[in-house]
Design a protein around this motif. Sequence first.
Motif, mmCIF file in Angstrom:
data_model
loop_
_atom_site.group_PDB
_atom_site.id
_atom_site.type_symbol
_atom_site.label_atom_id
_atom_site.label_comp_id
_atom_site.label_asym_id
_atom_site.label_seq_id
_atom_site.Cartn_x
_atom_site.Cartn_y
_atom_site.Cartn_z
ATOM 1 N N PRO A 252 88.018 -36.271 112.869
ATOM 2 C CA PRO A 252 87.277 -36.455 111.437
ATOM 3 C C PRO A 252 85.734 -36.471 111.466
ATOM 4 O O PRO A 252 84.937 -37.451 111.836
ATOM 5 C CB PRO A 252 87.783 -38.077 111.194
ATOM 6 C CG PRO A 252 87.818 -38.379 112.690
ATOM 7 C CD PRO A 252 88.351 -37.423 113.394
ATOM 8 N N ASP B 288 93.782 -37.506 103.084
ATOM 9 C CA ASP B 288 92.758 -36.221 103.434
ATOM 10 C C ASP B 288 92.642 -35.438 102.157
ATOM 11 O O ASP B 288 93.367 -35.675 101.227
ATOM 12 C CB ASP B 288 93.734 -35.456 104.397
ATOM 13 C CG ASP B 288 93.640 -35.813 105.861
ATOM 14 O OD1 ASP B 288 93.039 -36.773 106.268
ATOM 15 O OD2 ASP B 288 94.218 -35.237 106.679
ATOM 16 N N THR C 161 89.740 -33.330 108.193
ATOM 17 C CA THR C 161 89.774 -32.943 109.658
ATOM 18 C C THR C 161 88.677 -31.804 110.004
ATOM 19 O O THR C 161 88.776 -31.543 111.245
ATOM 20 C CB THR C 161 91.129 -32.895 110.137
ATOM 21 O OG1 THR C 161 91.511 -31.805 109.561
ATOM 22 C CG2 THR C 161 91.637 -34.164 109.754
#
Length: 377
Positions: A118, A44, A93
Amino acid sequence: ELGYYDGDTWIALNSSFPKYTHATMHLSLIPISGRFAVTANADDQIRIWLKSSGSYDKCKSSERATLTVTESGKAVQTDLLPFGTYVVENLTTGETTTQKITSYGAIVPVEFQNSIAPPITAYKITFTADDGKVPTGGVYNVLDEDGNQVYRFSPTNGEAVIPNLESGKKYTVQEIMSPDGYIADKETYTFTVDTQKLVISYHLISVTTTASTTVTSTTTTTTTSDAEKRSITYELYDQTEKTLLSSGDYDTNTKKVELPSDWTPDSRYWLVLEERVVKPDGMISSATKEYVILHRDGTWERYQESNSVLYGDVNLDGKVDISDAVLLNKAASGMVTLNDQAAKNADCNDNGELGADDAVVLLQFLVHVENSLPVKN
Protein backbone atom coordinates in the motif's frame (compact mmCIF):
# COMPACT_ATOMS: atom_id res chain seq x y z
CA GLU A 1 -32.44 -10.72 -34.81
CA LEU A 2 -35.72 -9.74 -33.21
CA GLY A 3 -36.97 -10.93 -29.84
CA TYR A 4 -38.58 -10.00 -26.57
CA TYR A 5 -37.68 -9.88 -22.88
CA ASP A 6 -40.06 -11.51 -20.39
CA GLY A 7 -38.41 -9.97 -17.30
CA ASP A 8 -35.82 -12.69 -16.75
CA THR A 9 -34.86 -14.18 -20.08
CA TRP A 10 -34.13 -12.88 -23.58
CA ILE A 11 -36.12 -14.96 -26.08
CA ALA A 12 -35.07 -14.72 -29.74
CA LEU A 13 -37.61 -15.14 -32.52
CA ASN A 14 -36.69 -15.51 -36.16
CA SER A 15 -40.09 -15.13 -37.77
CA SER A 16 -43.19 -13.58 -36.17
CA PHE A 17 -44.57 -12.45 -32.82
CA PRO A 18 -48.12 -13.90 -32.76
CA LYS A 19 -48.91 -13.81 -29.04
CA TYR A 20 -46.12 -11.57 -27.79
CA THR A 21 -47.06 -8.31 -29.48
CA HIS A 22 -47.97 -6.82 -26.09
CA ALA A 23 -44.39 -7.26 -24.81
CA THR A 24 -41.62 -4.70 -24.96
CA MET A 25 -39.58 -5.40 -28.09
CA HIS A 26 -35.80 -4.99 -28.37
CA LEU A 27 -33.64 -4.76 -31.47
CA SER A 28 -30.14 -6.25 -31.14
CA LEU A 29 -27.97 -5.53 -34.17
CA ILE A 30 -24.34 -5.82 -33.07
CA PRO A 31 -22.44 -6.62 -29.89
CA ILE A 32 -21.10 -3.29 -28.67
CA SER A 33 -19.40 -3.67 -25.32
CA GLY A 34 -18.43 -5.66 -22.25
CA ARG A 35 -17.99 -5.54 -18.48
CA PHE A 36 -15.30 -6.23 -15.87
CA ALA A 37 -15.29 -8.14 -12.59
CA VAL A 38 -12.29 -7.28 -10.38
CA THR A 39 -11.06 -9.36 -7.43
CA ALA A 40 -8.93 -7.52 -4.86
CA ASN A 41 -9.02 -6.41 -1.23
CA ALA A 42 -12.06 -4.72 0.29
CA ASP A 43 -12.07 -0.92 -0.19
CA ASP A 44 -9.32 -1.04 -2.84
CA GLN A 45 -9.72 1.68 -5.47
CA ILE A 46 -9.65 0.32 -9.05
CA ARG A 47 -9.35 2.29 -12.29
CA ILE A 48 -10.18 0.79 -15.70
CA TRP A 49 -9.37 2.58 -18.94
CA LEU A 50 -9.01 1.84 -22.67
CA LYS A 51 -5.29 1.37 -23.34
CA SER A 52 -5.37 2.82 -26.87
CA SER A 53 -6.47 6.20 -25.45
CA GLY A 54 -3.04 6.63 -23.86
CA SER A 55 -4.07 7.34 -20.26
CA TYR A 56 -7.04 7.40 -17.91
CA ASP A 57 -7.31 11.19 -18.18
CA LYS A 58 -7.40 11.11 -21.99
CA CYS A 59 -10.20 8.53 -22.17
CA LYS A 60 -13.79 9.43 -22.89
CA SER A 61 -16.13 8.85 -19.98
CA SER A 62 -17.58 5.86 -21.85
CA GLU A 63 -14.12 4.23 -22.05
CA ARG A 64 -13.13 4.28 -18.37
CA ALA A 65 -14.44 3.58 -14.89
CA THR A 66 -13.47 3.81 -11.22
CA LEU A 67 -14.56 1.04 -8.84
CA THR A 68 -14.40 0.35 -5.11
CA VAL A 69 -14.00 -3.29 -4.07
CA THR A 70 -16.72 -4.53 -1.70
CA GLU A 71 -16.32 -6.61 1.46
CA SER A 72 -16.65 -9.73 -0.69
CA GLY A 73 -13.39 -8.78 -2.42
CA LYS A 74 -15.10 -8.12 -5.75
CA ALA A 75 -16.27 -5.18 -7.80
CA VAL A 76 -18.29 -5.42 -11.04
CA GLN A 77 -18.23 -2.74 -13.71
CA THR A 78 -21.87 -2.53 -14.84
CA ASP A 79 -21.65 0.26 -17.43
CA LEU A 80 -20.99 -0.98 -20.96
CA LEU A 81 -17.43 -0.57 -22.25
CA PRO A 82 -16.34 -0.71 -25.93
CA PHE A 83 -14.30 -3.65 -27.20
CA GLY A 84 -10.55 -3.39 -26.74
CA THR A 85 -7.60 -3.88 -24.42
CA TYR A 86 -7.99 -2.25 -21.01
CA VAL A 87 -5.51 -1.25 -18.33
CA VAL A 88 -6.70 -2.25 -14.86
CA GLU A 89 -5.01 -0.27 -12.07
CA ASN A 90 -5.26 -0.99 -8.36
CA LEU A 91 -4.66 2.51 -6.95
CA THR A 92 -4.38 1.13 -3.43
CA THR A 93 -1.67 -1.48 -4.01
CA GLY A 94 -0.09 0.01 -7.13
CA GLU A 95 -0.61 -3.16 -9.20
CA THR A 96 -1.43 -2.92 -12.91
CA THR A 97 -2.58 -5.53 -15.43
CA THR A 98 -4.26 -5.58 -18.84
CA GLN A 99 -7.35 -7.41 -20.07
CA LYS A 100 -9.25 -7.63 -23.37
CA ILE A 101 -12.99 -7.29 -23.85
CA THR A 102 -14.12 -9.14 -26.97
CA SER A 103 -17.75 -10.17 -26.40
CA TYR A 104 -21.05 -8.48 -25.65
CA GLY A 105 -22.16 -8.41 -22.04
CA ALA A 106 -19.19 -10.53 -20.93
CA ILE A 107 -17.98 -10.23 -17.34
CA VAL A 108 -14.21 -10.49 -17.74
CA PRO A 109 -12.61 -11.57 -14.43
CA VAL A 110 -9.45 -9.77 -13.33
CA GLU A 111 -7.45 -10.91 -10.29
CA PHE A 112 -4.33 -9.19 -8.98
CA GLN A 113 -1.25 -11.16 -7.97
CA ASN A 114 -0.41 -9.33 -4.76
CA SER A 115 -2.54 -7.81 -2.05
CA ILE A 116 -0.16 -6.04 0.36
CA ALA A 117 1.78 -3.14 -1.14
CA PRO A 118 0.00 0.00 0.00
CA PRO A 119 1.79 3.13 -1.22
CA ILE A 120 -1.50 5.00 -0.95
CA THR A 121 -2.41 6.71 2.32
CA ALA A 122 -4.51 9.49 3.79
CA TYR A 123 -3.09 12.77 5.08
CA LYS A 124 -4.57 15.08 7.70
CA ILE A 125 -4.27 18.87 7.52
CA THR A 126 -4.95 21.10 10.52
CA PHE A 127 -6.34 24.65 10.30
CA THR A 128 -5.80 27.33 12.96
CA ALA A 129 -6.77 30.99 13.37
CA ASP A 130 -5.18 33.82 15.34
CA ASP A 131 -8.46 34.53 17.18
CA GLY A 132 -8.45 31.05 18.75
CA LYS A 133 -11.60 29.91 16.95
CA VAL A 134 -11.85 26.82 14.76
CA PRO A 135 -12.17 27.89 11.09
CA THR A 136 -14.71 26.03 8.95
CA GLY A 137 -15.37 26.44 5.25
CA GLY A 138 -13.26 27.68 2.39
CA VAL A 139 -12.19 25.75 -0.70
CA TYR A 140 -8.80 24.14 -1.46
CA ASN A 141 -7.29 22.12 -4.31
CA VAL A 142 -4.63 19.44 -3.86
CA LEU A 143 -2.16 19.23 -6.76
CA ASP A 144 0.41 16.51 -7.48
CA GLU A 145 4.02 17.12 -8.57
CA ASP A 146 2.90 17.60 -12.18
CA GLY A 147 0.30 20.22 -11.25
CA ASN A 148 -2.69 17.92 -11.77
CA GLN A 149 -5.62 18.33 -9.39
CA VAL A 150 -6.09 15.14 -7.36
CA TYR A 151 -8.55 16.35 -4.74
CA ARG A 152 -10.71 19.34 -3.71
CA PHE A 153 -11.97 19.89 -0.17
CA SER A 154 -13.39 22.26 2.41
CA PRO A 155 -12.11 22.02 6.02
CA THR A 156 -14.57 21.03 8.74
CA ASN A 157 -14.02 21.74 12.44
CA GLY A 158 -10.44 22.79 11.80
CA GLU A 159 -9.38 19.64 9.96
CA ALA A 160 -9.39 17.99 6.54
CA VAL A 161 -8.36 14.46 5.54
CA ILE A 162 -6.99 13.98 2.01
CA PRO A 163 -7.37 10.36 0.80
CA ASN A 164 -5.43 8.30 -1.75
CA LEU A 165 -2.08 10.11 -1.62
CA GLU A 166 1.14 8.29 -2.49
CA SER A 167 3.65 7.93 0.32
CA GLY A 168 6.85 9.91 -0.21
CA LYS A 169 5.38 12.08 -2.96
CA LYS A 170 5.22 15.87 -2.78
CA TYR A 171 1.86 17.65 -3.03
CA THR A 172 0.68 21.26 -3.01
CA VAL A 173 -2.42 22.62 -1.32
CA GLN A 174 -3.77 25.61 -3.23
CA GLU A 175 -6.22 28.00 -1.62
CA ILE A 176 -9.24 28.80 -3.78
CA MET A 177 -11.28 30.62 -1.15
CA SER A 178 -10.72 31.27 2.56
CA PRO A 179 -13.44 30.82 5.21
CA ASP A 180 -15.63 33.89 5.65
CA GLY A 181 -13.92 36.53 7.76
CA TYR A 182 -10.39 35.10 7.42
CA ILE A 183 -7.36 35.30 5.16
CA ALA A 184 -4.77 32.51 4.92
CA ASP A 185 -1.10 33.29 5.62
CA LYS A 186 -0.30 32.30 2.02
CA GLU A 187 -2.07 30.89 -1.02
CA THR A 188 -0.10 27.64 -1.54
CA TYR A 189 1.36 25.09 0.88
CA THR A 190 3.68 22.23 -0.08
CA PHE A 191 3.99 18.99 1.88
CA THR A 192 5.39 15.48 1.48
CA VAL A 193 3.27 12.58 2.70
CA ASP A 194 4.62 10.92 5.91
CA THR A 195 7.43 13.44 6.45
CA GLN A 196 5.67 16.48 7.91
CA LYS A 197 2.39 17.69 9.37
CA LEU A 198 0.80 20.57 7.53
CA VAL A 199 -0.86 23.39 9.45
CA ILE A 200 -2.64 26.17 7.55
CA SER A 201 -2.97 29.39 9.53
CA TYR A 202 -5.55 32.13 9.13
CA HIS A 203 -5.68 35.76 10.18
CA LEU A 204 -8.98 37.26 11.28
CA ILE A 205 -10.10 40.19 9.12
CA SER A 206 -11.23 43.01 11.42
CA VAL A 207 -11.59 46.78 11.37
CA THR A 208 -8.17 47.14 13.00
CA THR A 209 -6.39 44.58 10.80
CA THR A 210 -6.86 45.56 7.16
CA ALA A 211 -6.34 43.40 4.14
CA SER A 212 -3.38 45.50 3.05
CA THR A 213 -1.37 44.37 6.08
CA THR A 214 -2.46 40.73 6.28
CA VAL A 215 -2.78 39.38 2.76
CA THR A 216 0.18 37.97 0.87
CA SER A 217 -0.68 37.29 -2.74
CA THR A 218 1.06 36.51 -6.01
CA THR A 219 -1.94 37.71 -7.97
CA THR A 220 -2.37 40.99 -9.76
CA THR A 221 -3.96 43.39 -7.23
CA THR A 222 -5.61 46.74 -7.63
CA THR A 223 -6.04 48.97 -4.59
CA THR A 224 -9.51 50.48 -4.57
CA SER A 225 -9.10 52.16 -1.18
CA ASP A 226 -6.74 52.12 1.80
CA ALA A 227 -8.66 49.22 3.36
CA GLU A 228 -9.76 47.30 0.27
CA LYS A 229 -7.94 45.21 -2.32
CA ARG A 230 -9.18 43.54 -5.49
CA SER A 231 -7.46 40.68 -7.32
CA ILE A 232 -8.29 38.35 -10.20
CA THR A 233 -6.77 34.91 -10.77
CA TYR A 234 -7.50 32.30 -13.39
CA GLU A 235 -7.41 28.54 -13.83
CA LEU A 236 -7.36 26.69 -17.14
CA TYR A 237 -8.75 23.19 -17.74
CA ASP A 238 -9.00 20.97 -20.80
CA GLN A 239 -12.33 19.55 -22.06
CA THR A 240 -12.17 16.70 -19.52
CA GLU A 241 -11.64 19.32 -16.76
CA LYS A 242 -8.04 18.23 -16.14
CA THR A 243 -6.07 21.14 -14.63
CA LEU A 244 -3.61 22.69 -17.11
CA LEU A 245 -2.79 25.97 -15.34
CA SER A 246 -3.67 27.23 -11.88
CA SER A 247 -3.15 30.39 -9.82
CA GLY A 248 -2.38 32.45 -12.90
CA ASP A 249 -2.53 36.25 -12.65
CA TYR A 250 -5.17 37.73 -14.93
CA ASP A 251 -4.51 41.16 -16.41
CA THR A 252 -7.84 42.85 -17.13
CA ASN A 253 -6.12 45.29 -19.51
CA THR A 254 -4.52 42.77 -21.89
CA LYS A 255 -7.02 39.98 -21.13
CA LYS A 256 -4.34 37.38 -21.81
CA VAL A 257 -3.59 34.00 -20.23
CA GLU A 258 -0.59 31.70 -20.43
CA LEU A 259 -0.85 29.06 -23.15
CA PRO A 260 -0.63 25.42 -22.00
CA SER A 261 2.31 23.37 -23.29
CA ASP A 262 0.09 21.31 -25.62
CA TRP A 263 -1.92 24.27 -26.92
CA THR A 264 -3.53 23.83 -30.33
CA PRO A 265 -5.33 26.64 -32.23
CA ASP A 266 -8.84 25.14 -32.43
CA SER A 267 -9.02 23.30 -29.11
CA ARG A 268 -11.62 24.30 -26.54
CA TYR A 269 -10.68 24.98 -22.92
CA TRP A 270 -12.46 25.79 -19.67
CA LEU A 271 -11.35 29.17 -18.28
CA VAL A 272 -12.26 30.01 -14.68
CA LEU A 273 -11.83 33.63 -13.58
CA GLU A 274 -12.10 34.35 -9.86
CA GLU A 275 -12.36 37.86 -8.50
CA ARG A 276 -11.72 38.62 -4.83
CA VAL A 277 -12.46 41.86 -3.04
CA VAL A 278 -10.94 41.95 0.45
CA LYS A 279 -12.41 44.52 2.83
CA PRO A 280 -11.84 45.19 6.53
CA ASP A 281 -15.08 43.43 7.41
CA GLY A 282 -14.71 40.39 5.14
CA MET A 283 -14.00 39.09 1.66
CA ILE A 284 -16.24 38.83 -1.39
CA SER A 285 -15.36 36.17 -3.95
CA SER A 286 -17.05 35.43 -7.28
CA ALA A 287 -16.09 33.17 -10.17
CA THR A 288 -17.09 32.74 -13.81
CA LYS A 289 -16.51 29.66 -15.97
CA GLU A 290 -16.26 30.06 -19.74
CA TYR A 291 -15.79 27.58 -22.59
CA VAL A 292 -13.14 29.41 -24.68
CA ILE A 293 -10.86 29.25 -27.70
CA LEU A 294 -7.28 30.43 -26.99
CA HIS A 295 -5.33 32.45 -29.57
CA ARG A 296 -1.59 32.32 -30.11
CA ASP A 297 -1.00 35.66 -28.31
CA GLY A 298 -2.78 34.44 -25.16
CA THR A 299 -6.05 36.27 -25.76
CA TRP A 300 -9.29 34.30 -25.79
CA GLU A 301 -12.84 34.37 -27.02
CA ARG A 302 -15.96 32.55 -25.86
CA TYR A 303 -16.63 29.33 -27.73
CA GLN A 304 -19.86 29.53 -29.68
CA GLU A 305 -21.59 26.20 -30.25
CA SER A 306 -22.52 25.63 -33.85
CA ASN A 307 -26.19 25.74 -34.72
CA SER A 308 -25.63 22.99 -37.27
CA VAL A 309 -26.54 19.41 -36.36
CA LEU A 310 -24.29 16.39 -36.88
CA TYR A 311 -26.78 13.61 -36.33
CA GLY A 312 -25.37 10.73 -34.30
CA ASP A 313 -22.46 12.74 -32.79
CA VAL A 314 -23.84 12.50 -29.25
CA ASN A 315 -20.52 12.98 -27.43
CA LEU A 316 -19.64 16.03 -29.60
CA ASP A 317 -16.24 14.75 -30.73
CA GLY A 318 -16.93 15.47 -34.41
CA LYS A 319 -17.46 11.87 -35.51
CA VAL A 320 -20.14 9.17 -35.29
CA ASP A 321 -19.09 5.81 -33.82
CA ILE A 322 -20.09 3.16 -31.29
CA SER A 323 -19.26 5.38 -28.30
CA ASP A 324 -22.07 7.70 -29.43
CA ALA A 325 -24.47 4.72 -29.41
CA VAL A 326 -23.45 3.84 -25.85
CA LEU A 327 -23.99 7.43 -24.67
CA LEU A 328 -27.30 7.70 -26.54
CA ASN A 329 -28.58 4.52 -24.85
CA LYS A 330 -27.70 5.98 -21.45
CA ALA A 331 -29.44 9.24 -22.30
CA ALA A 332 -32.55 7.45 -23.57
CA SER A 333 -32.76 5.46 -20.32
CA GLY A 334 -32.35 8.58 -18.19
CA MET A 335 -28.89 7.65 -16.85
CA VAL A 336 -27.25 10.84 -18.22
CA THR A 337 -28.48 14.26 -19.34
CA LEU A 338 -27.31 15.77 -22.64
CA ASN A 339 -26.70 19.45 -23.29
CA ASP A 340 -28.68 21.25 -26.00
CA GLN A 341 -26.26 20.55 -28.86
CA ALA A 342 -25.80 16.89 -27.94
CA ALA A 343 -29.58 16.45 -27.66
CA LYS A 344 -30.05 17.89 -31.15
CA ASN A 345 -27.41 15.53 -32.55
CA ALA A 346 -29.02 12.58 -30.73
CA ASP A 347 -32.42 13.07 -32.41
CA CYS A 348 -31.55 10.53 -35.13
CA ASN A 349 -35.14 10.15 -36.33
CA ASP A 350 -35.69 13.93 -36.35
CA ASN A 351 -38.98 13.87 -34.46
CA GLY A 352 -37.99 16.45 -31.87
CA GLU A 353 -37.82 13.91 -29.03
CA LEU A 354 -35.06 11.81 -27.49
CA GLY A 355 -35.87 8.13 -26.99
CA ALA A 356 -35.03 4.48 -27.62
CA ASP A 357 -36.05 4.86 -31.29
CA ASP A 358 -33.11 7.21 -31.81
CA ALA A 359 -30.72 4.59 -30.38
CA VAL A 360 -32.12 1.96 -32.76
CA VAL A 361 -31.73 4.26 -35.76
CA LEU A 362 -28.13 5.09 -34.79
CA LEU A 363 -27.22 1.40 -34.51
CA GLN A 364 -28.83 0.75 -37.90
CA PHE A 365 -26.67 3.51 -39.36
CA LEU A 366 -23.49 2.12 -37.78
CA VAL A 367 -24.04 -1.33 -39.32
CA HIS A 368 -25.09 0.24 -42.68
CA VAL A 369 -28.73 -0.83 -42.56
CA GLU A 370 -29.33 2.90 -43.01
CA ASN A 371 -26.95 4.96 -45.12
CA SER A 372 -27.70 8.45 -43.80
CA LEU A 373 -29.04 10.31 -40.79
CA PRO A 374 -31.59 11.38 -39.77
CA VAL A 375 -33.97 8.54 -40.65
CA LYS A 376 -37.53 9.87 -40.55
CA ASN A 377 -40.64 7.76 -40.05
